[in-house]
Structure formats: C-alpha cells, structure tokens
Design an enzyme around this catalytic site. Structure first.
Site, PDB file in Angstrom:
ATOM      1  CG  HIS A 280      -0.010 -25.584  33.316  1.00  0.00           C
ATOM      2  ND1 HIS A 280       1.067 -25.640  32.461  1.00  0.00           N
ATOM      3  CD2 HIS A 280      -0.619 -24.389  33.047  1.00  0.00           C
ATOM      4  CE1 HIS A 280       1.104 -24.544  31.717  1.00  0.00           C
ATOM      5  NE2 HIS A 280       0.101 -23.763  32.054  1.00  0.00           N
TER       6      HIS A 280
ATOM      7  CE1 TYR B  79      -5.295 -19.308  39.804  1.00  0.00           C
ATOM      8  CE2 TYR B  79      -5.132 -17.109  40.772  1.00  0.00           C
ATOM      9  CZ  TYR B  79      -5.698 -18.371  40.748  1.00  0.00           C
ATOM     10  OH  TYR B  79      -6.658 -18.700  41.656  1.00  0.00           O
TER      11      TYR B  79
ATOM     12  CG  ASN C   9      -1.370 -17.377  31.690  1.00  0.00           C
ATOM     13  OD1 ASN C   9      -0.765 -18.448  31.684  1.00  0.00           O
ATOM     14  ND2 ASN C   9      -2.511 -17.209  31.067  1.00  0.00           N
TER      15      ASN C   9
ATOM     16  CG  ASN D  67       0.633 -18.471  28.073  1.00  0.00           C
ATOM     17  OD1 ASN D  67       1.171 -17.988  27.083  1.00  0.00           O
ATOM     18  ND2 ASN D  67      -0.575 -19.001  28.034  1.00  0.00           N
TER      19      ASN D  67
END
Length: 196
Positions: free
Chosen positions: A19, A64, A66, A112
């Site tokens: 990610h 982060y 999201n 996201n």
C-alpha cells in the site's frame, strides 16, 4: 506548479507495505532530484523540487491512507492548485506488478486513499497507478495491500521507483503517454526478462 502526492500509511510498521509504494516512489523522486529534507505541513510531509522547469511540491500525507484527502485538500487550497495540476502516486491492485498507467479523473476502484482525495477536491486530478498485482481473491486484498513486498519482489519495486523518478519530468510537462513508455523501457533495461 504541480503538487506531486505519494500515498501510503505513516510509521515504520507500514514502511514496506504494498500500500506504501506511492511513498516509496515519492521518496525516490526526492532523493534523485536532491530535494531539501521533508518538513511537516498540511497534515503531511512536504518538500519542493523543480522538474522540467516546473515548481513541484512533494507531499506525503501523514493522515493514514483513508484520510489522505484532508492533507491533499489543505495543500491544494493553500497553494491555490487546481485538481488538474495534482498528480497522485498510488498502489493499483488492478494492474500487474510493475506496470504503470496514468489517468485523469474516473472512479476510485475501491481505493480508500483516492476516495478520500476525491471527497475533498473532486476527481479531476491525475493518478499514476503503480501496479502491485492482485492476490486473486477479494477476501485476501486487505492483508495483501497491508503486507510487505516479498524479498523476491524487491528488484522490480526498486526498478519501478527509479523509473518513475527518472521519468518524473515528463509528468511535470503533462506528457503522460511518454512517461508510461519511458517507464516500460527503463524497466525492461533494468530487469531484462525478469520484468514481472
């Protein structure tokens, strides 16, 4: 001026995650173009370089994944940058490992980080989709993207980040097709038959 954003999750625990390939590519660009040390601003880490004569602000959101849009939105408003001048480097499950595609607008493909950015600035920004491959089953996706790259993947990940950095001036000039072509050639030159 362009805002070049690398997506990932902050902290050592996530540093090697699939990610985080957006962070990895952004770090490579910062190194290769001798960017000053990153500093805290806009709920992220920022630095600045010049690419192809263009002022280029580098941003690694620290919110982060999201909530990446909060950082990107804050930076865009402060710098008065339009979405068309924002380029987001992110991991892409729907591309084979090591492949790269650039697109403007469109959906978020379940990502996201992109969803959050779209909520804050709309969807007319440019995305550099960095292929990480797919685990084959939707149920495995969460652990796959939050898992570290395997040792066997290290060569292509490094080659891809270096190729993205070498081709970054083409991105700054808006030459997305040339950017993709150069990356393909650089990957082939670096890895030969071992291109994933």
């Amino acid at each position: 001026m362009i805002l070049l954003v690398g997506l990932g999750n902050p902290g050592k625990a996530y540093a090697g995650n699939r990610h985080n390939i957006g962070f990895m590519a952004l770090d490579q660009i910062a190194r290769d173009y001798s960017a000053p040390p990153f500093r805290s601003k806009f709920n992220g880490l920022i630095s600045e370089i010049t690419l192809a004569g263009e002022r280029c602000v580098l941003l690694a959101p620290q919110t982060y994944m999201n909530d990446s849009g909060r950082s990107v939105g804050e930076a865009a408003r402060y710098l008065k940058i339009e979405p068309k001048d924002i380029v987001v480097l992110h991991d892409e499950l729907d591309l084979p490992a090591g492949k790269v595609r650039v697109k403007t607008g469109g959906g978020n493909a379940g990502h996201n980080g992109l969803k959050s950015i779209t909520a804050h600035i709309g969807n007319e920004y440019r995305r550099v989709r960095l292929g990480i491959g797919h685990p084959g089953d939707r149920a495995l996706v969460h652990n796959y993207v939050l898992g570290d790259f395997a040792k066997s993947e290290a060569a292509w990940v490094e080659a891809l980040c270096k190729a993205v950095a070498a081709s970054a001036p083409l991105l700054a000039k808006g030459e997305d097709d040339a950017f993709q072509t150069k990356i393909f050639k650089d990957m082939e030159a670096a890895l030969g038959k071992n291109v994933p």
